[in-house]
Design a protein around this motif. Structure first.
Motif, PDB file in Angstrom:
ATOM      1  N   ARG A 157       0.801  -1.224   0.000  1.00 41.78           N
ATOM      2  CA  ARG A 157       0.000   0.000   0.000  1.00 41.78           C
ATOM      3  C   ARG A 157       0.835   1.275   0.000  1.00 41.78           C
ATOM      4  NH1 ARG A 157      -5.069  -1.153  -1.695  1.00 41.78           N
ATOM      5  NH2 ARG A 157      -5.555  -3.275  -0.999  1.00 41.78           N
ATOM      6  N   PHE A 158       2.150   1.131  -0.077  1.00 43.06           N
ATOM      7  CA  PHE A 158       3.036   2.287  -0.019  1.00 43.06           C
ATOM      8  C   PHE A 158       3.926   2.298  -1.258  1.00 43.06           C
ATOM      9  CE2 PHE A 158       1.799   0.839   4.123  1.00 43.06           C
ATOM     10  CZ  PHE A 158       1.315   2.003   4.712  1.00 43.06           C
ATOM     11  N   PHE A 159       4.057   3.464  -1.863  1.00 40.17           N
ATOM     12  CA  PHE A 159       4.764   3.541  -3.138  1.00 40.17           C
ATOM     13  C   PHE A 159       6.266   3.623  -2.917  1.00 40.17           C
ATOM     14  CE2 PHE A 159       6.258   5.740  -7.017  1.00 40.17           C
ATOM     15  CZ  PHE A 159       5.814   4.798  -7.934  1.00 40.17           C
ATOM     16  N   PRO A 160       7.040   2.776  -3.610  1.00 40.08           N
ATOM     17  CA  PRO A 160       8.494   2.813  -3.459  1.00 40.08           C
ATOM     18  C   PRO A 160       9.092   4.032  -4.156  1.00 40.08           C
ATOM     19  CG  PRO A 160       7.862   1.201  -5.124  1.00 40.08           C
ATOM     20  CD  PRO A 160       6.587   1.688  -4.512  1.00 40.08           C
ATOM     21  N   ASP A 161       9.847   4.809  -3.399  1.00 39.78           N
ATOM     22  CA  ASP A 161      10.422   6.032  -3.938  1.00 39.78           C
ATOM     23  C   ASP A 161      11.429   6.571  -2.921  1.00 39.78           C
ATOM     24  OD1 ASP A 161      10.890   8.165  -5.610  1.00 39.78           O
ATOM     25  OD2 ASP A 161       8.815   8.847  -5.701  1.00 39.78           O
ATOM     26  N   THR A 162      12.117   7.652  -3.270  1.00 41.88           N
ATOM     27  CA  THR A 162      12.981   8.351  -2.327  1.00 41.88           C
ATOM     28  C   THR A 162      12.173   9.473  -1.697  1.00 41.88           C
ATOM     29  OG1 THR A 162      14.986   7.844  -3.587  1.00 41.88           O
ATOM     30  CG2 THR A 162      15.094   9.680  -2.042  1.00 41.88           C
ATOM     31  N   TYR A 163      12.065   9.462  -0.384  1.00 37.41           N
ATOM     32  CA  TYR A 163      11.264  10.456   0.333  1.00 37.41           C
ATOM     33  C   TYR A 163      12.176  11.359   1.163  1.00 37.41           C
ATOM     34  CZ  TYR A 163       7.214   7.759  -1.064  1.00 37.41           C
ATOM     35  OH  TYR A 163       6.252   7.121  -1.816  1.00 37.41           O
ATOM     36  N   THR A 164      12.083  12.657   0.909  1.00 34.30           N
ATOM     37  CA  THR A 164      12.825  13.649   1.672  1.00 34.30           C
ATOM     38  C   THR A 164      11.936  14.180   2.782  1.00 34.30           C
ATOM     39  OG1 THR A 164      14.095  14.272  -0.288  1.00 34.30           O
ATOM     40  CG2 THR A 164      14.078  15.828   1.531  1.00 34.30           C
ATOM     41  N   ALA A 173       3.899  10.578   9.217  1.00 31.81           N
ATOM     42  CA  ALA A 173       3.750  11.552   8.131  1.00 31.81           C
ATOM     43  C   ALA A 173       4.356  11.017   6.838  1.00 31.81           C
ATOM     44  CB  ALA A 173       4.407  12.868   8.518  1.00 31.81           C
ATOM     45  N   LEU A 174       5.501  10.352   6.931  1.00 35.23           N
ATOM     46  CA  LEU A 174       6.135   9.811   5.732  1.00 35.23           C
ATOM     47  C   LEU A 174       5.311   8.672   5.138  1.00 35.23           C
ATOM     48  CD1 LEU A 174       9.896   9.453   5.130  1.00 35.23           C
ATOM     49  CD2 LEU A 174       8.376   7.613   4.406  1.00 35.23           C
ATOM     50  N   LEU A 175       4.785   7.803   5.993  1.00 33.71           N
ATOM     51  CA  LEU A 175       3.952   6.705   5.504  1.00 33.71           C
ATOM     52  C   LEU A 175       2.678   7.226   4.851  1.00 33.71           C
ATOM     53  CD1 LEU A 175       4.367   4.106   8.381  1.00 33.71           C
ATOM     54  CD2 LEU A 175       5.052   3.785   5.999  1.00 33.71           C
ATOM     55  N   GLN A 176       2.127   8.303   5.383  1.00 32.61           N
ATOM     56  CA  GLN A 176       0.934   8.890   4.767  1.00 32.61           C
ATOM     57  C   GLN A 176       1.256   9.376   3.359  1.00 32.61           C
ATOM     58  OE1 GLN A 176       0.003  11.785   7.826  1.00 32.61           O
ATOM     59  NE2 GLN A 176      -1.699  10.555   8.600  1.00 32.61           N
ATOM     60  N   ARG A 180      -0.451   7.812   0.000  1.00 30.51           N
ATOM     61  CA  ARG A 180      -1.158   8.642  -0.990  1.00 30.51           C
ATOM     62  C   ARG A 180      -0.532   8.510  -2.370  1.00 30.51           C
ATOM     63  NH1 ARG A 180      -1.315  12.426   3.422  1.00 30.51           N
ATOM     64  NH2 ARG A 180       0.521  13.491   2.588  1.00 30.51           N
ATOM     65  N   ALA A 181       0.802   8.385  -2.406  1.00 33.99           N
ATOM     66  CA  ALA A 181       1.486   8.219  -3.690  1.00 33.99           C
ATOM     67  C   ALA A 181       1.066   6.919  -4.359  1.00 33.99           C
ATOM     68  CB  ALA A 181       3.005   8.245  -3.491  1.00 33.99           C
ATOM     69  N   MET A 182       0.948   5.831  -3.573  1.00 36.93           N
ATOM     70  CA  MET A 182       0.504   4.567  -4.157  1.00 36.93           C
ATOM     71  C   MET A 182      -0.948   4.664  -4.625  1.00 36.93           C
ATOM     72  SD  MET A 182       1.114   1.583  -5.247  1.00 36.93           S
ATOM     73  CE  MET A 182       2.595   0.849  -4.542  1.00 36.93           C
TER      74      MET A 182
END
Length: 333
Positions: A157-164, A173-176, A180-182
């Motif tokens: 349920r979470f989109f793989p990416d680089t999160y700053t 907050a990061l998981l949210q 949302r990205a996924m």
């Protein structure tokens, strides 16, 4: 008397010029920090005078009143933004003000990798630098409820990416953001799906995409691998994919998939059960999502690794067995 007043005026002018010149010199001089870097947290509503005091309280060798007057004279004192900042050696009063006005907060980043499962995601977030672990020790169920998805399985349920993120941000907050990205990526992929797929919902596409992600060694093979599973679903053939079995074994998997594992029934064992497993088995990236809904025009029902990351695809069992003999058993076609 007139000469005296003129003398006073000239002296005052020289003093003012001297102070101005000193001030111009001072704003360009590096401030003395107690360490290579200093954290500075400015809460919303902090006055410019309060910000100057916070800088001094952080151990920076500066007179807060002098720093405050620099803020005032610059005309930018009311533009200072709240945030978490990192001051590094070499910072001057001028660059400090620029950082505070631009809101150039100290940031870190964490990479969520395509093909990771949620257990790996949580481990990465727990180790992420300066990320507050608010969910540490919580069950997956409690975490998803906190994210507003009670009862939903977290896998995939979470989109793989680089999160700053800013220093002091939370894992919640990061998981949210990743969730949302996924949602956005899955919605876009589902809207672009090919006609007549044996997939009833976007969630089924997400599950298939996660399998494609785990089965793909060479990126260009994704659409063909997706086609194999789509074709199997169409004819009611078991998917028989090892990554789903491995996922069902959980953290106890030791890296060696045995025959008994393939025979041990579980909701994720696609050798013993037909159709898709009940949940995704990993985080699929954008390419895997698109492959799942736009499979290659192929009649293949089988594939086997060539040993170089790519796969050999076959439409019949005889052809597949020959490929297995050639690539897996060292025989010749």
């Amino acid at each position: 008397m007139r000469r005296f007043l003129l003398t006073i005026f000239l002296l005052a002018s020289f003093v003012a010029l001297g102070v101005g010149a000193w001030g111009l010199w001072w704003v360009h001089q590096p401030l003395v920090l107690p360490a290579p870097s200093v954290d500075l947290s400015v809460e919303p509503g902090t006055t410019p005078r309060g910000v100057a005091q916070l800088v001094a309280d952080a151990g920076v060798e500066v007179q807060p009143q002098l720093l405050y007057w620099w803020f005032r004279i610059s005309g930018q004192d009311r533009q200072i933004r709240a945030g978490s900042y990192e001051l590094e050696r070499g910072v001057t009063p001028k660059t400090l003000l620029s950082i505070l006005v631009r809101g150039a907060e100290a940031t870190r980043s964490v990479v969520l990798v395509e093909g990771w499962n949620f257990r790996q995601v949580r481990a990465a977030l727990a180790k992420a630098d300066q990320l507050k672990p608010e969910t540490l020790g919580e069950s997956d169920e409690a975490l998803m409820a906190r994210l507003g998805r009670p009862g939903q399985h977290p896998e995939g349920r979470f989109f793989p990416d680089t999160y700053t993120y800013s220093k002091g941000s939370t894992d919640v907050a990061l998981l949210q953001r990743a969730m949302r990205a996924m949602d956005r990526q899955l919605t876009a992929a589902w809207a672009a799906r090919a006609a007549n797929l044996p997939l009833k919902t976007a969630d089924e596409a997400l599950i298939l995409a996660s399998i494609v992600e785990k089965e793909t060694g060479k990126p260009g093979d994704r659409p063909e691998i997706a086609a194999v599973f789509i074709n199997r679903l169409r004819v009611g053939m078991p998917l028989q994919t090892d990554p789903t079995v491995i996922y069902g074994l959980g953290a106890g998997f030791d890296g060696n998939l045995r025959k008994k594992d393939l025979q041990a029934d579980s909701p994720w064992n696609t050798y013993t059960r037909g159709g898709l497993p009940p949940t995704p088995i990993a985080m699929p990236g954008k390419a895997a999502l698109l492959a799942a809904v736009q499979p290659a025009p192929s009649k293949s029902l089988y594939f086997v690794s060539r040993g170089d990351g790519s796969s050999h695809f076959s439409s019949s069992l005889d052809e597949h067995n020959r490929a297995v003999n050639r690539y897996q058993k060292g025989g010749k076609q």
